[in-house]
Design a protein around this motif. Structure first.
Motif, mmCIF file in Angstrom:
data_model
loop_
_atom_site.group_PDB
_atom_site.id
_atom_site.type_symbol
_atom_site.label_atom_id
_atom_site.label_comp_id
_atom_site.label_asym_id
_atom_site.label_seq_id
_atom_site.Cartn_x
_atom_site.Cartn_y
_atom_site.Cartn_z
ATOM 1 N N THR A 177 0.835 -1.201 0.000
ATOM 2 C CA THR A 177 0.000 0.000 0.000
ATOM 3 C C THR A 177 0.871 1.253 0.000
ATOM 4 O OG1 THR A 177 -0.070 0.207 2.410
ATOM 5 C CG2 THR A 177 -1.754 -1.191 1.366
ATOM 6 N N PRO A 178 0.337 2.390 -0.481
ATOM 7 C CA PRO A 178 1.076 3.657 -0.357
ATOM 8 C C PRO A 178 1.340 4.016 1.099
ATOM 9 C CG PRO A 178 -0.738 3.889 -1.918
ATOM 10 C CD PRO A 178 -0.922 2.562 -1.237
ATOM 11 N N HIS A 238 3.411 -0.433 -5.324
ATOM 12 C CA HIS A 238 3.759 0.812 -4.640
ATOM 13 C C HIS A 238 5.222 0.716 -4.208
ATOM 14 C CE1 HIS A 238 -0.490 1.612 -4.778
ATOM 15 N NE2 HIS A 238 -0.735 0.497 -4.095
ATOM 16 N N ASP A 284 3.580 5.536 -6.456
ATOM 17 C CA ASP A 284 2.523 4.536 -6.328
ATOM 18 C C ASP A 284 2.457 3.629 -7.561
ATOM 19 O OD1 ASP A 284 1.164 6.039 -8.235
ATOM 20 O OD2 ASP A 284 -0.538 6.520 -6.945
ATOM 21 N N THR A 308 0.549 14.958 -6.498
ATOM 22 C CA THR A 308 -0.414 14.155 -7.251
ATOM 23 C C THR A 308 -0.405 14.653 -8.687
ATOM 24 O OG1 THR A 308 -2.226 15.676 -6.710
ATOM 25 C CG2 THR A 308 -1.931 13.741 -5.281
ATOM 26 N N ARG A 356 -4.543 9.387 -2.451
ATOM 27 C CA ARG A 356 -4.926 8.269 -3.323
ATOM 28 C C ARG A 356 -6.447 8.082 -3.324
ATOM 29 N NH1 ARG A 356 -3.113 6.527 -7.705
ATOM 30 N NH2 ARG A 356 -5.300 6.523 -8.273
ATOM 31 N N GLY A 404 -1.829 9.691 -10.226
ATOM 32 C CA GLY A 404 -0.861 9.016 -9.376
ATOM 33 C C GLY A 404 -0.412 9.881 -8.221
ATOM 34 N N CYS A 414 4.426 2.360 2.289
ATOM 35 C CA CYS A 414 5.607 3.060 1.767
ATOM 36 C C CYS A 414 5.930 4.276 2.631
ATOM 37 C CB CYS A 414 5.369 3.516 0.332
ATOM 38 S SG CYS A 414 5.418 2.223 -0.924
#
Length: 453
Positions: free
Chosen positions: A223-224, A267, A248, A373, A350, A361, A227
């Motif tokens: 998952t982001p 990710h 991502d 983003t 996200r 993204g 990260c």
């Protein structure tokens, strides 16, 4: 009349009204509406800039500086028309003192031109925004980029600026000393002022030694949020990474298709470690252990220069991987938040993109809490631009709410003006007073940062 006066003072070779030049100076890389200037000037010296400002004052004509045109918030768009000043002919070294880790350059020199020169002496200018921006443009927006986690922003690399003020006065904002407690920090004030307080004609920069050894690495998470948590762990461990980037899965997919790469579509975190060979390799081992304890996958080290350059080439191409899609326009956010709030903000970003139904993204320099983003929209489909803009606005407001900022490195320009009073409160009044003190007639890049009308 003022154009004839410019030609008389500067010469016809430094003044242009060609359709090509007017169009080139009407826009940057942002989605903001293009506006052509009345004329473009190409100064070759500070004296030329002084003469341009003399004409601007006499005829009450707006002046907008133009660097490489790589800005993302419309800073170089001459929204009030008038004169655009292009600094491409002011791209020389004024003074180079390698023994003092210092160089003075004109504002039109680009980042890559500068590093090509100083790298031969074992030195580097470390700020890397991705684009080959001019040094003047980087100062004007206080640019940073992938190395900010170690070196900070452009403002942190400045020792002195030579500035032509709106009234024609020429000042130096600092000195050649590495630090000073003398007077107000005017250098810091001009950095990030986007050409609204004065025209920068010389820049004295700190330089740094090129590290002996550099290693890159990457890994993936489910998952982001994972990260971002991993990035936070690295920072709290005190490891002086050179770069640490979150990308991502959607962005990995885009850049694979764009550049022919074969990164796992997960990710991801990208790292760079630099220092002595022993120190860099030891940091790689420590971070690998930390990442594995946090459940990472696909850990891979790029020890060779070719592999390392390919990894960072791919990272810098992420934005262009979205922007090249035919028929689609794009917009994006540039928030920076306290490290402790980074995971929740990445998740929120996200979520906003997913709920919009648009392609986009999340990526960025998570080592300093700054991330972006990128959201694509079809300008010919009703409602899509509003959805894209909503993702930007909602994320900026949330970032401010948790103690962050609406822009970590792209600057205010046109796109972030609406957030200034929300973010700065009563301090906005002081900022507007500073603007009026430096530029009482509103000639310098009007219509940017604050609405003074």
């Amino acid at each position: 009349m003022f154009i004839q006066q410019l030609i008389k003072l500067l010469g016809s070779d430094k003044v242009s009204q060609s359709e090509t030049e007017l169009f080139r100076h009407s826009h940057d890389e942002s989605f903001h509406k293009a506006v052509e200037p009345d004329v473009v000037c190409f100064p070759e010296s500070r004296k030329d800039v002084e003469m341009i400002m003399d004409v601007a004052r006499e005829y009450k004509v707006p002046v907008t500086p133009f660097g490489a045109g790589s800005g993302l918030e419309g800073q170089a768009i001459p929204v009030k028309k008038g004169i655009s000043i292009n600094f491409e002919k002011m791209n020389n070294v004024v003074n180079f003192l390698p023994e003092d880790l210092m160089i003075t350059v004109q504002p039109g020199m680009t980042r890559l031109q500068l590093n090509k020169l100083v790298n031969r002496h074992g030195l580097m200018f470390p700020i890397d925004p991705g684009a080959d921006a001019t040094i003047g443009g980087m100062v004007a927006t206080n640019a940073s980029g992938t190395t900010a986690v170690r070196y900070g922003s452009t403002r942190d690399q400045l020792l002195d600026l030579e500035v032509v003020l709106a009234n024609g006065t020429v000042i130096h904002s600092g000195s050649h000393a590495k630090k000073s407690s003398s007077g107000y920090h005017l250098t810091g004030l001009f950095a990030g002022s986007e050409g609204t307080l004065g025209i920068i004609t010389e820049i004295t920069l700190r330089l740094h030694g090129i590290p002996e050894h550099t290693v890159a690495a990457r890994c993936t998470f489910d998952t982001p949020e994972a990260c971002a948590e991993a990035a936070k762990t690295v920072l709290l461990s005190g490891i002086p990474v050179m770069r640490m980037e979150l990308v991502d899965a959607e962005s990995i997919s885009q850049v694979n298709a764009y550049g022919g790469y074969h990164f796992p579509i997960r990710h991801s975190l990208f790292f760079e470690f630099a220092g002595t060979r022993t120190a860099a390799l030891e940091e790689v081992k420590i971070v690998e252990q930390l990442m594995c304890e946090l459940g990472c996958g696909n850990w891979e080290v790029a020890g060779g220069s070719k592999e390392r350059m390919e990894l960072w080439k791919a990272r810098h191409e992420m934005a262009y991987a979205y922007r090249h899609i035919k028929g689609m326009a794009n917009t994006g956010a540039d928030v920076c938040v306290p490290i402790s709030r980074l995971p929740e903000l990445v998740v929120y970003a996200r979520k906003l993109i997913d709920e919009s139904g648009l392609t986009g993204g999340v990526l960025g320099h998570v080592g300093d809490g700054n991330f972006h983003t990128i959201v694509l929209y079809d300008p010919n489909v009703a409602g899509e631009i509003e959805k894209a803009e909503y993702t930007n606005e909602a994320l900026a407001l949330r970032a401010i709410e948790v103690g962050g900022t609406c822009t970590g490195e792209h600057g205010v320009g046109l796109g972030k003006m609406k957030f200034q009073e929300i973010e700065h409160g009563e301090a906005t009044i002081i900022m507007k007073q500073v603007k009026k003190m430096f530029d009482p007639e509103g000639l310098l890049n009007p219509g940017k940062i604050f609405n003074l009308d």
